[in-house]
Design a protein around this motif. Structure first.
Motif, PDB file in Angstrom:
ATOM      1  N   ALA A   1       0.831  -1.199   0.000  1.00 36.01           N
ATOM      2  CA  ALA A   1       0.000   0.000   0.000  1.00 36.01           C
ATOM      3  C   ALA A   1       0.869   1.254   0.000  1.00 36.01           C
ATOM      4  CB  ALA A   1      -0.891  -0.011   1.242  1.00 36.01           C
ATOM      5  N   LYS A   2       0.341   2.306  -0.638  1.00 35.20           N
ATOM      6  CA  LYS A   2       1.024   3.590  -0.603  1.00 35.20           C
ATOM      7  C   LYS A   2       0.413   4.382   0.547  1.00 35.20           C
ATOM      8  CE  LYS A   2       2.304   7.504  -3.411  1.00 35.20           C
ATOM      9  NZ  LYS A   2       3.693   7.609  -3.103  1.00 35.20           N
ATOM     10  N   LEU A   3       1.271   4.910   1.400  1.00 37.25           N
ATOM     11  CA  LEU A   3       0.797   5.636   2.569  1.00 37.25           C
ATOM     12  C   LEU A   3       0.586   7.110   2.256  1.00 37.25           C
ATOM     13  CD1 LEU A   3       3.220   4.152   5.244  1.00 37.25           C
ATOM     14  CD2 LEU A   3       0.850   3.512   4.843  1.00 37.25           C
ATOM     15  N   SER A   4      -0.507   7.648   2.753  1.00 38.73           N
ATOM     16  CA  SER A   4      -0.744   9.081   2.633  1.00 38.73           C
ATOM     17  C   SER A   4       0.045   9.792   3.733  1.00 38.73           C
ATOM     18  CB  SER A   4      -2.235   9.387   2.792  1.00 38.73           C
ATOM     19  OG  SER A   4      -2.649   9.131   4.127  1.00 38.73           O
ATOM     20  N   LYS A   5       0.124  11.098   3.620  1.00 35.27           N
ATOM     21  CA  LYS A   5       0.805  11.875   4.663  1.00 35.27           C
ATOM     22  C   LYS A   5       0.116  11.642   6.006  1.00 35.27           C
ATOM     23  CE  LYS A   5       1.778  16.562   6.156  1.00 35.27           C
ATOM     24  NZ  LYS A   5       1.589  17.990   5.885  1.00 35.27           N
ATOM     25  N   GLN A   6      -1.209  11.621   6.000  1.00 33.95           N
ATOM     26  CA  GLN A   6      -1.959  11.410   7.244  1.00 33.95           C
ATOM     27  C   GLN A   6      -1.672  10.025   7.825  1.00 33.95           C
ATOM     28  OE1 GLN A   6      -3.483  13.811   8.921  1.00 33.95           O
ATOM     29  NE2 GLN A   6      -3.674  12.303  10.550  1.00 33.95           N
ATOM     30  N   ASP A   7      -1.551   9.014   6.975  1.00 34.81           N
ATOM     31  CA  ASP A   7      -1.197   7.664   7.449  1.00 34.81           C
ATOM     32  C   ASP A   7       0.157   7.690   8.150  1.00 34.81           C
ATOM     33  OD1 ASP A   7      -3.476   6.443   6.350  1.00 34.81           O
ATOM     34  OD2 ASP A   7      -2.434   5.909   4.486  1.00 34.81           O
ATOM     35  N   LYS A   8       1.122   8.377   7.548  1.00 33.33           N
ATOM     36  CA  LYS A   8       2.468   8.445   8.115  1.00 33.33           C
ATOM     37  C   LYS A   8       2.463   9.151   9.465  1.00 33.33           C
ATOM     38  CE  LYS A   8       4.552   8.328   3.544  1.00 33.33           C
ATOM     39  NZ  LYS A   8       5.310   9.070   2.535  1.00 33.33           N
ATOM     40  N   ILE A   9       1.700  10.220   9.575  1.00 33.87           N
ATOM     41  CA  ILE A   9       1.593  10.935  10.854  1.00 33.87           C
ATOM     42  C   ILE A   9       0.938  10.033  11.891  1.00 33.87           C
ATOM     43  CG2 ILE A   9       0.440  12.864  12.028  1.00 33.87           C
ATOM     44  CD1 ILE A   9       0.826  14.455   9.367  1.00 33.87           C
TER      45      ILE A   9
ATOM     46  N   ASN B   1       3.181   7.480  20.927  1.00 33.53           N
ATOM     47  CA  ASN B   1       2.270   7.650  22.065  1.00 33.53           C
ATOM     48  C   ASN B   1       1.766   6.345  22.667  1.00 33.53           C
ATOM     49  OD1 ASN B   1       2.490  10.439  21.703  1.00 33.53           O
ATOM     50  ND2 ASN B   1       0.745  10.491  20.316  1.00 33.53           N
ATOM     51  N   TYR B   2       1.679   5.302  21.836  1.00 33.74           N
ATOM     52  CA  TYR B   2       1.094   4.051  22.320  1.00 33.74           C
ATOM     53  C   TYR B   2       2.065   2.876  22.259  1.00 33.74           C
ATOM     54  CZ  TYR B   2      -3.129   6.820  22.018  1.00 33.74           C
ATOM     55  OH  TYR B   2      -4.059   7.813  22.178  1.00 33.74           O
ATOM     56  N   ASN B   3       3.299   3.142  21.895  1.00 32.89           N
ATOM     57  CA  ASN B   3       4.339   2.110  21.850  1.00 32.89           C
ATOM     58  C   ASN B   3       3.956   0.891  21.003  1.00 32.89           C
ATOM     59  OD1 ASN B   3       6.145   3.535  23.542  1.00 32.89           O
ATOM     60  ND2 ASN B   3       4.912   2.918  25.305  1.00 32.89           N
ATOM     61  N   ILE B   4       3.245   1.138  19.914  1.00 29.16           N
ATOM     62  CA  ILE B   4       2.897   0.045  19.017  1.00 29.16           C
ATOM     63  C   ILE B   4       4.125  -0.254  18.160  1.00 29.16           C
ATOM     64  CG2 ILE B   4       1.389  -0.719  17.147  1.00 29.16           C
ATOM     65  CD1 ILE B   4      -0.792   1.045  18.398  1.00 29.16           C
ATOM     66  N   ARG B   5       4.512  -1.488  18.115  1.00 30.94           N
ATOM     67  CA  ARG B   5       5.747  -1.887  17.434  1.00 30.94           C
ATOM     68  C   ARG B   5       5.626  -1.766  15.913  1.00 30.94           C
ATOM     69  NH1 ARG B   5       8.359  -6.660  20.909  1.00 30.94           N
ATOM     70  NH2 ARG B   5       7.819  -5.802  22.934  1.00 30.94           N
ATOM     71  N   PRO B   6       6.758  -1.531  15.258  1.00 35.52           N
ATOM     72  CA  PRO B   6       6.748  -1.424  13.788  1.00 35.52           C
ATOM     73  C   PRO B   6       6.158  -2.647  13.087  1.00 35.52           C
ATOM     74  CG  PRO B   6       8.808  -0.581  14.639  1.00 35.52           C
ATOM     75  CD  PRO B   6       8.075  -1.192  15.810  1.00 35.52           C
ATOM     76  N   LYS B   7       6.381  -3.825  13.633  1.00 34.70           N
ATOM     77  CA  LYS B   7       5.845  -5.033  13.014  1.00 34.70           C
ATOM     78  C   LYS B   7       4.314  -4.998  13.006  1.00 34.70           C
ATOM     79  CE  LYS B   7       6.582  -9.976  12.895  1.00 34.70           C
ATOM     80  NZ  LYS B   7       7.330 -11.090  13.457  1.00 34.70           N
ATOM     81  N   GLU B   8       3.727  -4.579  14.123  1.00 29.75           N
ATOM     82  CA  GLU B   8       2.267  -4.471  14.213  1.00 29.75           C
ATOM     83  C   GLU B   8       1.751  -3.358  13.292  1.00 29.75           C
ATOM     84  OE1 GLU B   8      -1.705  -4.645  14.905  1.00 29.75           O
ATOM     85  OE2 GLU B   8      -0.205  -6.173  15.320  1.00 29.75           O
TER      86      GLU B   8
ATOM     87  N   GLY C   1       3.148  -2.331  10.604  1.00 32.74           N
ATOM     88  CA  GLY C   1       3.279  -2.847   9.250  1.00 32.74           C
ATOM     89  C   GLY C   1       2.105  -3.723   8.853  1.00 32.74           C
ATOM     90  N   ARG C   2       1.676  -4.572   9.773  1.00 36.48           N
ATOM     91  CA  ARG C   2       0.515  -5.425   9.501  1.00 36.48           C
ATOM     92  C   ARG C   2      -0.739  -4.581   9.299  1.00 36.48           C
ATOM     93  NH1 ARG C   2       2.723  -9.556  13.044  1.00 36.48           N
ATOM     94  NH2 ARG C   2       1.883  -8.476  14.848  1.00 36.48           N
TER      95      ARG C   2
ATOM     96  N   ILE D   1       2.398  -2.635   5.120  1.00 38.54           N
ATOM     97  CA  ILE D   1       3.739  -2.172   4.765  1.00 38.54           C
ATOM     98  C   ILE D   1       4.765  -3.040   5.485  1.00 38.54           C
ATOM     99  CG2 ILE D   1       5.328  -0.193   4.920  1.00 38.54           C
ATOM    100  CD1 ILE D   1       2.999   0.351   3.076  1.00 38.54           C
ATOM    101  N   ASN D   2       5.872  -3.316   4.831  1.00 42.20           N
ATOM    102  CA  ASN D   2       6.961  -4.067   5.434  1.00 42.20           C
ATOM    103  C   ASN D   2       7.446  -3.330   6.695  1.00 42.20           C
ATOM    104  OD1 ASN D   2       9.847  -4.732   5.908  1.00 42.20           O
ATOM    105  ND2 ASN D   2       9.521  -6.078   4.154  1.00 42.20           N
ATOM    106  N   SER D   3       7.700  -4.054   7.760  1.00 39.56           N
ATOM    107  CA  SER D   3       8.098  -3.419   9.021  1.00 39.56           C
ATOM    108  C   SER D   3       9.431  -2.671   8.903  1.00 39.56           C
ATOM    109  CB  SER D   3       8.157  -4.438  10.162  1.00 39.56           C
ATOM    110  OG  SER D   3       9.122  -5.426   9.904  1.00 39.56           O
ATOM    111  N   ALA D   4      10.317  -3.103   7.999  1.00 41.49           N
ATOM    112  CA  ALA D   4      11.577  -2.373   7.792  1.00 41.49           C
ATOM    113  C   ALA D   4      11.298  -0.979   7.233  1.00 41.49           C
ATOM    114  CB  ALA D   4      12.495  -3.150   6.853  1.00 41.49           C
TER     115      ALA D   4
END
Length: 113
Positions: A2-10, A18-25, A27-28, A32-35
């Motif tokens: 998926a292509k992320l919008s600016k709002q998605d990235k923010i 703020n919520y300590n959600i991990r990159p892997k989560e 990404g799911r 988007i790939n967690s890397a």
């Protein structure tokens, strides 16, 4: 992917910060790939949210050459160089590295100022 919008990235950055959600989560959730999520988070940490406002950029051959020199001659990590330069993705620099002879870059010498 998926292509992320600016709002998605923010939103991704705020969920991580703020919520300590991990990159892997994250990404799911966003497909988007967690890397790539980790690179996005590092990019925003390094340059702030303003980095997301930059329009499409056409990089000059000299700019690319200097980035390639930092990696191949000065032995800086490609990931760090990409972050320092504010490249939209880590893959851009890897692409330049794989194609630099085809770009017409024949010399990777460092100028002594």
């Amino acid at each position: 992917m998926a292509k992320l919008s600016k709002q998605d990235k923010i939103e991704i950055f705020n969920l991580w910060r703020n919520y300590n959600i991990r990159p892997k989560e994250l990404g799911r959730r966003y497909g988007i790939n967690s890397a790539n999520i980790r690179y996005l988070l590092a990019l925003i940490q390094c340059h702030g949210l303003a980095i997301l406002d930059q329009p499409y950029t056409e990089y000059s051959l000299e700019f690319k050459k200097q980035a390639i020199i930092r990696v191949l001659v000065k032995h800086e990590p490609a990931y760090q160089v990409a972050l320092d330069l504010g490249l939209k993705s880590n893959g851009m620099l890897h692409n330049w590295l794989s194609k630099y002879p085809k770009m017409g870059i024949t010399s990777l010498s460092i100028r002594k100022d």
